[in-house]
Design an enzyme around this catalytic site. Structure first.
Site, PDB file in Angstrom:
ATOM      1  N   HIS A  51       1.066  -1.731   0.108  1.00  0.00           N
ATOM      2  CA  HIS A  51       0.250  -0.070   0.010  1.00  0.00           C
ATOM      3  C   HIS A  51       0.788   1.169  -0.053  1.00  0.00           C
ATOM      4  O   HIS A  51       2.178   1.416   0.797  1.00  0.00           O
ATOM      5  CB  HIS A  51      -0.590  -0.162   1.402  1.00  0.00           C
ATOM      6  CG  HIS A  51      -1.537   1.221   1.120  1.00  0.00           C
ATOM      7  ND1 HIS A  51      -2.612   1.645   0.657  1.00  0.00           N
ATOM      8  CD2 HIS A  51      -1.436   2.298   1.889  1.00  0.00           C
ATOM      9  CE1 HIS A  51      -2.615   2.911   1.447  1.00  0.00           C
ATOM     10  NE2 HIS A  51      -2.504   3.212   1.535  1.00  0.00           N
TER      11      HIS A  51
ATOM     12  N   SER B 220       0.402   5.357   0.296  1.00  0.00           N
ATOM     13  CA  SER B 220      -0.409   6.722   0.325  1.00  0.00           C
ATOM     14  C   SER B 220       0.856   8.398   0.819  1.00  0.00           C
ATOM     15  O   SER B 220       0.976   7.955   1.671  1.00  0.00           O
ATOM     16  CB  SER B 220      -1.714   6.284   0.466  1.00  0.00           C
ATOM     17  OG  SER B 220      -1.400   6.486   2.299  1.00  0.00           O
TER      18      SER B 220
END
Length: 279
Positions: free
Chosen positions: A144, A146
C-alpha cells in the site's frame, strides 16, 4: 512532525540497553520476573533496514514548480521485521515492512513538509539458490502507498507484486512486476471514496528493474521504470561510499515521473547529496 519524531525514536532506541543494567536484572532470582524486567529496559525490536535509510539535507529540482522552492530536504526511513518462517516447508521467510519518504521545504521560512509518502507492505521471500546458483530469491508481496492528504491532493494505490532477485558475475538484478488492485471511480471530484489517481500506471508503468553494482566499498544502484504505451517512466541513480562505521556518503539523482505520489504525473529532475545509514 509528531510522526517523524516517532519513527526517528525507533532508530535511536533500536538496541538492547538492558546490558547497561546487569546488576538490577540479576537481583531478581525468578527467571520469568528477570525476563520481564529485561523487557522493560530492552529496546531491541529485531528490526532491520529494508530500503535505503538516508537523509539528503540538500536537493535541487531543476524543473520549477509553482508553490514550492526548488531546494528542499529529502529523507527516508525504511524498516522490516521477520514474523515467521518455513510455514510451507520451503525455508521461506515472512516479513512486515514500512517505508516513509518525506520532502521538506527547508528553504521556506515556515519549513513545511511538502509531501510524505507512507508505504507499508507484507511479503514472503523464497530462497532459490538450490535451484540455480545465480537465482537468489523470489518474493511475493502486498503493498500500500499513500500520502495521507485531504481529498483534493490525496494520492494512493494498492498493489500485489512479485519480484525475482538474481545475479550475474558482480551485478545484482531485481525484476519486479505488479498488479494494481482496482478501485471504483469517484462519483464527484470531492468524493472521499474512490480512485484518487486512476491514470497512475500511465506514468509508473507495471513494474521496475533495479540494478545493483558493488565495487570494493562503492555501491552503484539504478532503478528504471517505463511504460511503452505512454512512453513515460523514470530513472533513479544512487551512489554510496562509507564515511565511518555505518554512515555512508549518499548521492541520488532522479529524472522522470513518480518520485513522489503528489508528483506522479509531473516531471521531476532532482539531484541530492547527504548521508545514508543503510544500503
Amino acid at each position: 512532525m509528531k510522526k517523524l519524531i516517532i519513527f526517528f525514536s525507533i532508530f535511536l532506541f533500536a538496541n538492547d540497553i538492558s546490558k547497561s543494567f546487569p546488576d538490577l536484572i540479576q537481583d531478581y532470582k525468578n527467571r520469568e520476573t528477570k525476563d520481564t524486567v529485561k523487557q522493560i529496559f530492552s529496546r531491541n525490536f529485531n528490526l532491520y533496514p529494508y530500503q535505503t535509510n538516508y537523509v539528503l539535507p540538500a536537493t535541487w529540482d531543476f524543473d520549477k514548480k509553482s508553490g514550492r522552492k526548488q531546494f528542499e530536504t529529502k529523507f527516508q526511513i525504511s524498516i522490516m521485521k521477520i514474523f515467521g518462517n518455513n510455514f510451507l516447508g520451503q525455508d521461506e521467510l515472512y516479513f512486515a515492512a514500512y517505508t516513509q519518504t518525506s520532502w521538506w521545504q527547508t528553504a521556506e521560512a515556515s519549513t513545511p513538509f511538502r509531501e510524505t509518502n507512507y508505504q507499508p507492505e507484507i511479503f514472503v521471500l523464497f530462497p532459490m539458490e538450490k535451484y540455480h546458483k545465480n537465482f537468489d530469491a523470489w518474493v511475493f508481496a502486498i503493498n500500500h502507498q499513500s500520502n495521507g492528504k485531504p481529498v483534493a491532493t490525496s494520492r494512493s494505490w494498492n498493489r500485489i507484486y512479485t519480484k525475482v532477485l538474481f545475479h550475474y558475475e558482480k551485478v545484482i538484478f531485481n525484476v519486479r512486476i505488479w498488479y494494481r488492485i482496482p478501485e471504483p471511480a469517484k462519483k464527484t471530484p470531492d468524493d472521499p471514496n474512490g480512485d484518487d489517481n486512476p491514470d497512475i500506471e500511465d506514468y509508473l508503468g507495471y513494474g521496475d528493474l533495479k540494478i545493483i553494482y558493488p565495487y570494493k566499498d562503492n555501491l552503484l544502484t539504478s532503478l528504471i521504470r517505463y511504460n511503452p504505451h505512454t512512453r513515460k517512466g523514470a530513472i533513479e541513480l544512487d551512489y554510496s561510499k562509507p564515511i565511518r562505521n555505518d554512515v555512508f556518503l549518499y548521492i541520488q539523482y532522479f529524472n522522470g515521473y513518480g518520485e513522489s505520489l503528489i508528483d506522479y504525473n509531473r516531471l521531476t529532475n532532482r539531484i541530492g547529496i547527504g548521508v545514508a545509514y543503510s544500503r
